[in-house]
Design a protein around this motif. Sequence first.
Motif, PDB file in Angstrom:
ATOM      1  N   PHE A  22       0.839  -1.195   0.000  1.00 44.58           N
ATOM      2  CA  PHE A  22       0.000   0.000   0.000  1.00 44.58           C
ATOM      3  C   PHE A  22       0.875   1.246   0.000  1.00 44.58           C
ATOM      4  O   PHE A  22       1.896   1.303   0.691  1.00 44.58           O
ATOM      5  CB  PHE A  22      -0.908   0.017   1.234  1.00 44.58           C
ATOM      6  N   LEU A  23       0.454   2.236  -0.745  1.00 48.71           N
ATOM      7  CA  LEU A  23       1.155   3.514  -0.822  1.00 48.71           C
ATOM      8  C   LEU A  23       0.346   4.581  -0.104  1.00 48.71           C
ATOM      9  O   LEU A  23      -0.882   4.648  -0.244  1.00 48.71           O
ATOM     10  CB  LEU A  23       1.352   3.912  -2.287  1.00 48.71           C
ATOM     11  N   ALA A  24       1.029   5.422   0.681  1.00 53.29           N
ATOM     12  CA  ALA A  24       0.379   6.552   1.339  1.00 53.29           C
ATOM     13  C   ALA A  24       1.339   7.734   1.355  1.00 53.29           C
ATOM     14  O   ALA A  24       2.561   7.562   1.454  1.00 53.29           O
ATOM     15  CB  ALA A  24      -0.039   6.200   2.766  1.00 53.29           C
ATOM     16  N   GLU A  25       0.786   8.924   1.255  1.00 58.10           N
ATOM     17  CA  GLU A  25       1.604  10.139   1.292  1.00 58.10           C
ATOM     18  C   GLU A  25       1.973  10.476   2.744  1.00 58.10           C
ATOM     19  O   GLU A  25       1.155  10.336   3.657  1.00 58.10           O
ATOM     20  CB  GLU A  25       0.830  11.306   0.684  1.00 58.10           C
ATOM     21  N   ALA A  26       3.203  10.939   2.945  1.00 60.79           N
ATOM     22  CA  ALA A  26       3.663  11.272   4.289  1.00 60.79           C
ATOM     23  C   ALA A  26       2.811  12.360   4.930  1.00 60.79           C
ATOM     24  O   ALA A  26       2.694  12.417   6.161  1.00 60.79           O
ATOM     25  CB  ALA A  26       5.125  11.710   4.245  1.00 60.79           C
ATOM     26  N   GLU A  27       2.201  13.203   4.110  1.00 59.38           N
ATOM     27  CA  GLU A  27       1.359  14.280   4.638  1.00 59.38           C
ATOM     28  C   GLU A  27       0.129  13.751   5.379  1.00 59.38           C
ATOM     29  O   GLU A  27      -0.491  14.483   6.160  1.00 59.38           O
ATOM     30  CB  GLU A  27       0.912  15.206   3.508  1.00 59.38           C
ATOM     31  N   ARG A  28      -0.214  12.480   5.158  1.00 59.19           N
ATOM     32  CA  ARG A  28      -1.381  11.906   5.820  1.00 59.19           C
ATOM     33  C   ARG A  28      -1.056  11.322   7.191  1.00 59.19           C
ATOM     34  O   ARG A  28      -1.961  10.890   7.911  1.00 59.19           O
ATOM     35  CB  ARG A  28      -2.008  10.819   4.931  1.00 59.19           C
ATOM     36  N   ILE A  29       0.220  11.303   7.545  1.00 49.70           N
ATOM     37  CA  ILE A  29       0.619  10.826   8.869  1.00 49.70           C
ATOM     38  C   ILE A  29       0.306  11.888   9.908  1.00 49.70           C
ATOM     39  O   ILE A  29       0.520  13.082   9.688  1.00 49.70           O
ATOM     40  CB  ILE A  29       2.131  10.516   8.890  1.00 49.70           C
ATOM     41  N   THR A  30      -0.189  11.451  11.057  1.00 51.49           N
ATOM     42  CA  THR A  30      -0.433  12.373  12.159  1.00 51.49           C
ATOM     43  C   THR A  30       0.868  12.600  12.932  1.00 51.49           C
ATOM     44  O   THR A  30       1.525  11.651  13.349  1.00 51.49           O
ATOM     45  CB  THR A  30      -1.498  11.795  13.112  1.00 51.49           C
ATOM     46  N   GLY A  31       1.257  13.850  13.094  1.00 48.87           N
ATOM     47  CA  GLY A  31       2.452  14.162  13.872  1.00 48.87           C
ATOM     48  C   GLY A  31       3.672  14.433  13.023  1.00 48.87           C
ATOM     49  O   GLY A  31       3.602  14.631  11.807  1.00 48.87           O
ATOM     50  N   ASP A  32       4.827  14.441  13.671  1.00 54.19           N
ATOM     51  CA  ASP A  32       6.103  14.795  13.051  1.00 54.19           C
ATOM     52  C   ASP A  32       6.682  13.588  12.306  1.00 54.19           C
ATOM     53  O   ASP A  32       6.999  12.565  12.930  1.00 54.19           O
ATOM     54  CB  ASP A  32       7.071  15.256  14.143  1.00 54.19           C
ATOM     55  N   PRO A  33       6.855  13.663  10.988  1.00 55.14           N
ATOM     56  CA  PRO A  33       7.380  12.511  10.251  1.00 55.14           C
ATOM     57  C   PRO A  33       8.850  12.213  10.516  1.00 55.14           C
ATOM     58  O   PRO A  33       9.366  11.189  10.046  1.00 55.14           O
ATOM     59  CB  PRO A  33       7.159  12.914   8.783  1.00 55.14           C
ATOM     60  N   ASP A  34       9.531  13.074  11.257  1.00 53.90           N
ATOM     61  CA  ASP A  34      10.930  12.823  11.609  1.00 53.90           C
ATOM     62  C   ASP A  34      11.085  12.329  13.046  1.00 53.90           C
ATOM     63  O   ASP A  34      12.219  12.155  13.523  1.00 53.90           O
ATOM     64  CB  ASP A  34      11.757  14.101  11.422  1.00 53.90           C
ATOM     65  N   ASP A  35       9.971  12.092  13.724  1.00 59.80           N
ATOM     66  CA  ASP A  35      10.010  11.633  15.111  1.00 59.80           C
ATOM     67  C   ASP A  35       9.749  10.128  15.159  1.00 59.80           C
ATOM     68  O   ASP A  35       8.630   9.674  14.971  1.00 59.80           O
ATOM     69  CB  ASP A  35       8.959  12.380  15.934  1.00 59.80           C
TER      70      ASP A  35
END
Length: 233
Positions: free
Chosen positions: A148-161
């Motif tokens: 499955f593919l998902a855009e990082a913008e759809r993640i809740t919170g800081d994508p570097d944490d």
Amino acid sequence: MTIDKTVLRDAATVIILRNRAGNPSILMGQRGAAAAFMPRKFVFPGGAVDGTDALVPLAAPMGALCRARLAEGCPPMLDHALAAAAIRELWEETGFVLGRRGDWPGTPPQDWRGFAATGHVPSAEALQFVFRAITPPGRPRRFDARFFLAEAERITGDPDDFSRAGDELSHLQWVPLADARDFDLPFITEVVLAEIAARLHDPGPPADVPFYRHDDEESHFLRLHGYPKPAGR
């Protein structure tokens, strides 16, 4: 003739794509040296479907076309379980949440209590079904894996944490798509990355979904279209 009797398990893998229009990167981590399946390889987050995944509430499902393609040749409701497994494995291995703010209806299953404690209900609306592959015979573990593919913008919170990540994957990092093949990757991961790279200009679901199917005697390359069933069937 030798028949491979290794149990084939349904599995879900998640490709998180960041900065699609700029310098795209994907989230990867390294499996441990002692892992029974693909030791030391860099992989996407993912794992086998659990028995409770089919019972987990989804705040929103995947799009109808992706669900239709997942359903081809599969038992009823497996599409729901696969989407839930993808979200759960992403949470367990990276600490990232794909979900909506909300309360669970009842007590969450054990494997989902950490996710529920964040105040979110899993949501599959950001997931696109983009690839399917069955592990070749002769491996210590075999999986029927959906990617499955998902855009990082759809993640809740800081994508570097990565502070909430589990210990199954080490060296979690955002790998530039152009550099990914410099890492020690499974063959099928390289194939999937080529598919993703070819579709960077198109954020919609693919025209069809590649399916690498390995049987005991031969391999097949198929395409899943998800055509609607004729009326009355």
